[in-house]
Motif scaffolding. Structure first.
Motif, PDB file in Angstrom:
ATOM      1  N   MET A  84       0.834  -1.187   0.000  1.00 17.52           N
ATOM      2  CA  MET A  84       0.000   0.000   0.000  1.00 17.52           C
ATOM      3  C   MET A  84       0.880   1.252   0.000  1.00 17.52           C
ATOM      4  SD  MET A  84      -3.105   0.822   2.588  1.00 17.52           S
ATOM      5  CE  MET A  84      -2.131   1.257   4.012  1.00 17.52           C
ATOM      6  N   MET A  85       0.526   2.192  -0.855  1.00 17.26           N
ATOM      7  CA  MET A  85       1.269   3.451  -0.912  1.00 17.26           C
ATOM      8  C   MET A  85       0.607   4.449   0.032  1.00 17.26           C
ATOM      9  SD  MET A  85       3.615   2.674  -2.970  1.00 17.26           S
ATOM     10  CE  MET A  85       4.396   4.216  -3.322  1.00 17.26           C
ATOM     11  N   HIS A  86       1.399   5.148   0.774  1.00 17.32           N
ATOM     12  CA  HIS A  86       0.893   6.135   1.721  1.00 17.32           C
ATOM     13  C   HIS A  86       1.005   7.536   1.110  1.00 17.32           C
ATOM     14  CE1 HIS A  86       0.463   3.348   5.057  1.00 17.32           C
ATOM     15  NE2 HIS A  86       1.545   2.777   4.592  1.00 17.32           N
ATOM     16  N   ALA A  87      -0.065   8.304   1.263  1.00 17.85           N
ATOM     17  CA  ALA A  87      -0.086   9.647   0.703  1.00 17.85           C
ATOM     18  C   ALA A  87       0.638  10.642   1.607  1.00 17.85           C
ATOM     19  CB  ALA A  87      -1.530  10.097   0.501  1.00 17.85           C
ATOM     20  N   SER A  88       0.996  10.198   2.801  1.00 18.58           N
ATOM     21  CA  SER A  88       1.635  11.092   3.749  1.00 18.58           C
ATOM     22  C   SER A  88       3.041  11.464   3.269  1.00 18.58           C
ATOM     23  CB  SER A  88       1.719  10.409   5.111  1.00 18.58           C
ATOM     24  OG  SER A  88       2.466  11.211   5.989  1.00 18.58           O
ATOM     25  N   ALA A  89       3.406  12.714   3.492  1.00 18.28           N
ATOM     26  CA  ALA A  89       4.744  13.161   3.135  1.00 18.28           C
ATOM     27  C   ALA A  89       5.743  12.824   4.228  1.00 18.28           C
ATOM     28  CB  ALA A  89       4.740  14.668   2.875  1.00 18.28           C
ATOM     29  N   ASP A  90       5.247  12.354   5.368  1.00 13.19           N
ATOM     30  CA  ASP A  90       6.102  12.027   6.503  1.00 13.19           C
ATOM     31  C   ASP A  90       6.551  10.564   6.399  1.00 13.19           C
ATOM     32  OD1 ASP A  90       7.427  11.918   8.881  1.00 13.19           O
ATOM     33  OD2 ASP A  90       5.630  11.989  10.138  1.00 13.19           O
ATOM     34  N   PRO A  91       7.815  10.318   6.069  1.00 14.38           N
ATOM     35  CA  PRO A  91       8.269   8.935   5.908  1.00 14.38           C
ATOM     36  C   PRO A  91       8.264   8.150   7.225  1.00 14.38           C
ATOM     37  CG  PRO A  91      10.101  10.452   5.629  1.00 14.38           C
ATOM     38  CD  PRO A  91       8.866  11.282   5.764  1.00 14.38           C
ATOM     39  N   LEU A  92       8.445   8.812   8.345  1.00 13.34           N
ATOM     40  CA  LEU A  92       8.424   8.128   9.636  1.00 13.34           C
ATOM     41  C   LEU A  92       7.024   7.603   9.945  1.00 13.34           C
ATOM     42  CD1 LEU A  92       9.921   7.272  12.150  1.00 13.34           C
ATOM     43  CD2 LEU A  92       9.380   9.491  13.153  1.00 13.34           C
ATOM     44  N   ALA A  93       6.001   8.410   9.669  1.00 15.01           N
ATOM     45  CA  ALA A  93       4.624   7.971   9.899  1.00 15.01           C
ATOM     46  C   ALA A  93       4.266   6.805   8.984  1.00 15.01           C
ATOM     47  CB  ALA A  93       3.665   9.129   9.691  1.00 15.01           C
ATOM     48  N   ALA A  94       4.724   6.868   7.742  1.00 15.38           N
ATOM     49  CA  ALA A  94       4.453   5.782   6.798  1.00 15.38           C
ATOM     50  C   ALA A  94       5.143   4.503   7.246  1.00 15.38           C
ATOM     51  CB  ALA A  94       4.910   6.184   5.406  1.00 15.38           C
ATOM     52  N   ALA A  95       6.389   4.586   7.677  1.00 15.17           N
ATOM     53  CA  ALA A  95       7.127   3.403   8.136  1.00 15.17           C
ATOM     54  C   ALA A  95       6.496   2.824   9.390  1.00 15.17           C
ATOM     55  CB  ALA A  95       8.585   3.770   8.388  1.00 15.17           C
ATOM     56  N   THR A  96       6.046   3.679  10.290  1.00 14.74           N
ATOM     57  CA  THR A  96       5.393   3.210  11.514  1.00 14.74           C
ATOM     58  C   THR A  96       4.098   2.490  11.172  1.00 14.74           C
ATOM     59  OG1 THR A  96       6.346   5.075  12.721  1.00 14.74           O
ATOM     60  CG2 THR A  96       4.482   3.946  13.741  1.00 14.74           C
ATOM     61  N   SER A  97       3.337   3.028  10.248  1.00 14.41           N
ATOM     62  CA  SER A  97       2.090   2.405   9.834  1.00 14.41           C
ATOM     63  C   SER A  97       2.336   1.036   9.204  1.00 14.41           C
ATOM     64  CB  SER A  97       1.364   3.318   8.851  1.00 14.41           C
ATOM     65  OG  SER A  97       0.221   2.694   8.364  1.00 14.41           O
ATOM     66  N   ILE A  98       3.337   0.940   8.365  1.00 14.17           N
ATOM     67  CA  ILE A  98       3.682  -0.336   7.728  1.00 14.17           C
ATOM     68  C   ILE A  98       4.130  -1.349   8.778  1.00 14.17           C
ATOM     69  CG2 ILE A  98       5.311  -1.456   6.159  1.00 14.17           C
ATOM     70  CD1 ILE A  98       5.192   1.171   4.496  1.00 14.17           C
ATOM     71  N   ALA A  99       4.936  -0.924   9.736  1.00 14.86           N
ATOM     72  CA  ALA A  99       5.412  -1.825  10.786  1.00 14.86           C
ATOM     73  C   ALA A  99       4.268  -2.317  11.660  1.00 14.86           C
ATOM     74  CB  ALA A  99       6.470  -1.120  11.636  1.00 14.86           C
ATOM     75  N   ARG A 100       3.334  -1.429  11.982  1.00 16.43           N
ATOM     76  CA  ARG A 100       2.179  -1.843  12.800  1.00 16.43           C
ATOM     77  C   ARG A 100       1.302  -2.835  12.051  1.00 16.43           C
ATOM     78  NH1 ARG A 100       0.714   4.038  15.346  1.00 16.43           N
ATOM     79  NH2 ARG A 100       2.290   3.973  16.999  1.00 16.43           N
ATOM     80  N   ALA A 101       1.102  -2.618  10.758  1.00 15.85           N
ATOM     81  CA  ALA A 101       0.303  -3.545   9.957  1.00 15.85           C
ATOM     82  C   ALA A 101       0.989  -4.908   9.882  1.00 15.85           C
ATOM     83  CB  ALA A 101       0.082  -2.974   8.558  1.00 15.85           C
ATOM     84  N   ALA A 102       2.296  -4.913   9.741  1.00 17.21           N
ATOM     85  CA  ALA A 102       3.035  -6.177   9.702  1.00 17.21           C
ATOM     86  C   ALA A 102       2.946  -6.902  11.037  1.00 17.21           C
ATOM     87  CB  ALA A 102       4.499  -5.915   9.337  1.00 17.21           C
ATOM     88  N   ARG A 103       2.993  -6.169  12.133  1.00 12.05           N
ATOM     89  CA  ARG A 103       2.874  -6.773  13.463  1.00 12.05           C
ATOM     90  C   ARG A 103       1.494  -7.407  13.653  1.00 12.05           C
ATOM     91  NH1 ARG A 103       5.920  -8.542  17.575  1.00 12.05           N
ATOM     92  NH2 ARG A 103       7.130  -6.652  17.620  1.00 12.05           N
ATOM     93  N   ARG A 104       0.447  -6.700  13.195  1.00 11.93           N
ATOM     94  CA  ARG A 104      -0.912  -7.249  13.311  1.00 11.93           C
ATOM     95  C   ARG A 104      -1.049  -8.533  12.503  1.00 11.93           C
ATOM     96  NH1 ARG A 104      -2.465  -1.816  12.882  1.00 11.93           N
ATOM     97  NH2 ARG A 104      -2.906  -2.090  10.671  1.00 11.93           N
ATOM     98  N   ARG A 105      -0.485  -8.557  11.299  1.00 12.57           N
ATOM     99  CA  ARG A 105      -0.546  -9.772  10.485  1.00 12.57           C
ATOM    100  C   ARG A 105       0.217 -10.908  11.143  1.00 12.57           C
ATOM    101  NH1 ARG A 105       0.153  -6.140   6.286  1.00 12.57           N
ATOM    102  NH2 ARG A 105       2.361  -6.637   6.147  1.00 12.57           N
ATOM    103  N   ALA A 106       1.364 -10.624  11.709  1.00 12.20           N
ATOM    104  CA  ALA A 106       2.163 -11.661  12.370  1.00 12.20           C
ATOM    105  C   ALA A 106       1.447 -12.196  13.603  1.00 12.20           C
ATOM    106  CB  ALA A 106       3.534 -11.108  12.745  1.00 12.20           C
ATOM    107  N   ASP A 107       0.846 -11.311  14.387  1.00 16.35           N
ATOM    108  CA  ASP A 107       0.108 -11.749  15.578  1.00 16.35           C
ATOM    109  C   ASP A 107      -1.107 -12.574  15.196  1.00 16.35           C
ATOM    110  OD1 ASP A 107       1.921 -10.529  17.224  1.00 16.35           O
ATOM    111  OD2 ASP A 107       0.687  -8.751  17.596  1.00 16.35           O
TER     112      ASP A 107
END
Length: 71
Positions: free
Chosen positions: A2-25
């Motif tokens: 998924m591509m994030h429209a946010s210009a903040d790369p930290l927020a995008a990376a955090t969102s991707i990491a949280r989604a990956a954690r939810r899938r792993a759990d």
């Protein structure tokens, strides 16, 4: 991915990491499997009891006589 429209790369990376954690759990803890197995076991036992009573109608009076009578 998924591509994030946010210009903040930290927020995008955090969102991707949280989604990956939810899938792993979710993969580690399948929800409801024990409940489905218990329900299936109960249904199978109930069907077996019904089949046994249908095959031998004399089983109910014999059980009642052996266990002190039926109401």
């Amino acid at each position: 991915m998924m591509m994030h429209a946010s210009a903040d790369p930290l927020a995008a990376a955090t969102s991707i990491a949280r989604a990956a954690r939810r899938r792993a759990d979710a993969d580690e803890h399948p929800a409801g499997v024990a409940a489905v197995v218990a329900l299936a076991g109960g249904v199978i036992l109930s069907l077996a009891a019904l089949a046994a009573m249908a095959v031998s109608p004399a089983a109910i009076p014999l059980w009642c006589a052996a266990h002190g009578g039926c109401p």
